[in-house]
Design a protein around this motif. Sequence first.
Motif, mmCIF file in Angstrom:
data_model
loop_
_atom_site.group_PDB
_atom_site.id
_atom_site.type_symbol
_atom_site.label_atom_id
_atom_site.label_comp_id
_atom_site.label_asym_id
_atom_site.label_seq_id
_atom_site.Cartn_x
_atom_site.Cartn_y
_atom_site.Cartn_z
ATOM 1 N N VAL A 339 12.405 8.440 18.010
ATOM 2 C CA VAL A 339 12.515 8.247 16.565
ATOM 3 C C VAL A 339 11.151 7.874 16.001
ATOM 4 O O VAL A 339 10.269 7.420 16.722
ATOM 5 C CB VAL A 339 13.548 7.159 16.221
ATOM 6 C CG1 VAL A 339 14.924 7.526 16.776
ATOM 7 C CG2 VAL A 339 13.101 5.799 16.757
ATOM 8 N N GLY A 340 10.993 8.052 14.708
ATOM 9 C CA GLY A 340 9.781 7.605 14.047
ATOM 10 C C GLY A 340 9.839 6.111 13.805
ATOM 11 O O GLY A 340 10.898 5.552 13.505
ATOM 12 N N CYS A 341 8.685 5.455 13.937
ATOM 13 C CA CYS A 341 8.585 4.016 13.678
ATOM 14 C C CYS A 341 7.462 3.820 12.675
ATOM 15 O O CYS A 341 6.284 4.004 13.008
ATOM 16 C CB CYS A 341 8.308 3.263 14.975
ATOM 17 S SG CYS A 341 8.206 1.475 14.765
ATOM 18 N N PHE A 342 7.813 3.479 11.446
ATOM 19 C CA PHE A 342 6.835 3.412 10.363
ATOM 20 C C PHE A 342 6.547 1.952 10.017
ATOM 21 O O PHE A 342 7.458 1.177 9.729
ATOM 22 C CB PHE A 342 7.360 4.153 9.133
ATOM 23 C CG PHE A 342 7.164 5.638 9.209
ATOM 24 C CD1 PHE A 342 6.510 6.325 8.201
ATOM 25 C CD2 PHE A 342 7.618 6.371 10.305
ATOM 26 C CE1 PHE A 342 6.323 7.692 8.272
ATOM 27 C CE2 PHE A 342 7.420 7.738 10.395
ATOM 28 C CZ PHE A 342 6.774 8.397 9.372
ATOM 29 N N ARG A 343 5.282 1.605 10.064
ATOM 30 C CA ARG A 343 4.802 0.259 9.784
ATOM 31 C C ARG A 343 3.644 0.332 8.805
ATOM 32 O O ARG A 343 3.064 1.399 8.607
ATOM 33 C CB ARG A 343 4.340 -0.399 11.099
ATOM 34 C CG ARG A 343 5.448 -0.629 12.112
ATOM 35 C CD ARG A 343 4.899 -0.711 13.521
ATOM 36 N NE ARG A 343 4.481 0.589 14.022
ATOM 37 C CZ ARG A 343 3.622 0.770 15.036
ATOM 38 N NH1 ARG A 343 3.076 -0.276 15.634
ATOM 39 N NH2 ARG A 343 3.301 1.983 15.440
ATOM 40 N N PRO A 344 3.274 -0.785 8.166
ATOM 41 C CA PRO A 344 2.108 -0.756 7.294
ATOM 42 C C PRO A 344 0.881 -0.205 8.039
ATOM 43 O O PRO A 344 0.738 -0.449 9.241
ATOM 44 C CB PRO A 344 1.920 -2.233 6.914
ATOM 45 C CG PRO A 344 3.287 -2.828 7.055
ATOM 46 C CD PRO A 344 3.907 -2.106 8.220
ATOM 47 N N PRO A 345 0.024 0.594 7.397
ATOM 48 C CA PRO A 345 0.006 0.878 5.957
ATOM 49 C C PRO A 345 0.854 2.072 5.538
ATOM 50 O O PRO A 345 0.808 2.488 4.376
ATOM 51 C CB PRO A 345 -1.476 1.173 5.707
ATOM 52 C CG PRO A 345 -1.920 1.829 6.972
ATOM 53 C CD PRO A 345 -1.170 1.128 8.076
ATOM 54 N N SER A 346 1.609 2.666 6.477
ATOM 55 C CA SER A 346 2.445 3.811 6.108
ATOM 56 C C SER A 346 3.553 3.418 5.147
ATOM 57 O O SER A 346 4.031 4.256 4.362
ATOM 58 C CB SER A 346 3.055 4.437 7.368
ATOM 59 O OG SER A 346 2.050 4.886 8.252
#
Length: 393
Positions: A339-346
């Motif tokens: 799965v995608g794991c999106f964290r700052p700065p995204s």
Amino acid sequence: MTAGRDPLARLRDAAARRAADGLHRTLRPRPDGLTDLASNDYLGLAGDPRLAAGAIAAARAWGTGSTGSRLVTGTTELHAELDRRLAAFTGSAAGLVFSSGFLANLGVITALAGPGTLVLSDQVNHASIVDACRLSRSRVVIVPHRDTATVERALAEREEDNALVVTDAVFSVDGDLAPLSALHAAVRAHGALLVIDEAHALGVVGDGGRGAAHAAGLAGEPDVILTLTLSKSLGSQGGAVLGAPEVIETLIDTGRSFIFDTGLNPPAAGAALAALDVLESDPGLPTRARGRARLIANLTAGSGLETADPAAAVVPVFLGEPHTALRAAEICAEHGLRVGCFRPPSVPKGRACLRLTARATLEERDLTRLRAALAEVGCSTGRSLPHNIGENR
């Protein structure tokens, strides 16, 4: 520079801080044996033998590289055909293929903006739009997410002669849809242009996957410009700008990311043309992708986790902090899911999330695994909601 000072020390220090904050990134080769719920291959065409055949035929006819910019030697008959086919598919007057969607956004925004032009950009637009705005030499106003009233007011009160309103069609993390009809009404009333990035909408949204602008009845409007990528639903590589002939002519004459970039390689053009053939022969593919997305959203909500109604194939699972999102991604991997794991700065601080992407070819066994993984995520992260928001879907 101070004598004897290590110029790389600051980079190591910054890397250590990112790791402590859960913001370190790692490149992971593919395939890794996990079911794909992370890629943008929404129609499952990236591995389709028909696209491979299109790429092979193009390589045999034209070689593996385009050999130069499109203005010199980088335009083949395939490129010209792809320009026309993309325009026709989306209902646009003309098209121009770039070597990436990122460069398409850079090219059109910087070519049409500049001093004397106001640019209005949604606050969660893609990084390619953000960077294009920074390079545009225009006054840029960042508009609150999907806030058409602010757009209308800024257009009415502007001092500049010209204006661009720029938005993603489907926003890449939250997966929601831009209010395209209202935005178009605003630009039409105030003599501006509307630039719509169809990256996450093409192939998924609208009749036969013709995109969000087509679905909103904006296809072919002279004050609407589309950008898109060939690397998501079309399973290839590259990007394009679609719009009025005057826009395309301006890009050919002045678009720096078009003029000074090597053209798209012929195999990618051949694969994209084959993808359009597949999509036109099987117009039910977009419906299947959207249906899988709704099932994923319902599974997420059923596990008590925060999500959103998907407009296309993107389904977020909001988890808050980076370490929480990283642990959730690990749980999914333990269940055989990537799965995608999106964290700052995204994403903004406090909005770290999993980004689940539907695919038209997902099978019931994939969804069964996901149900078990999400249930464990809900229990182990403490992010479960006190009620099932899926009951109101």
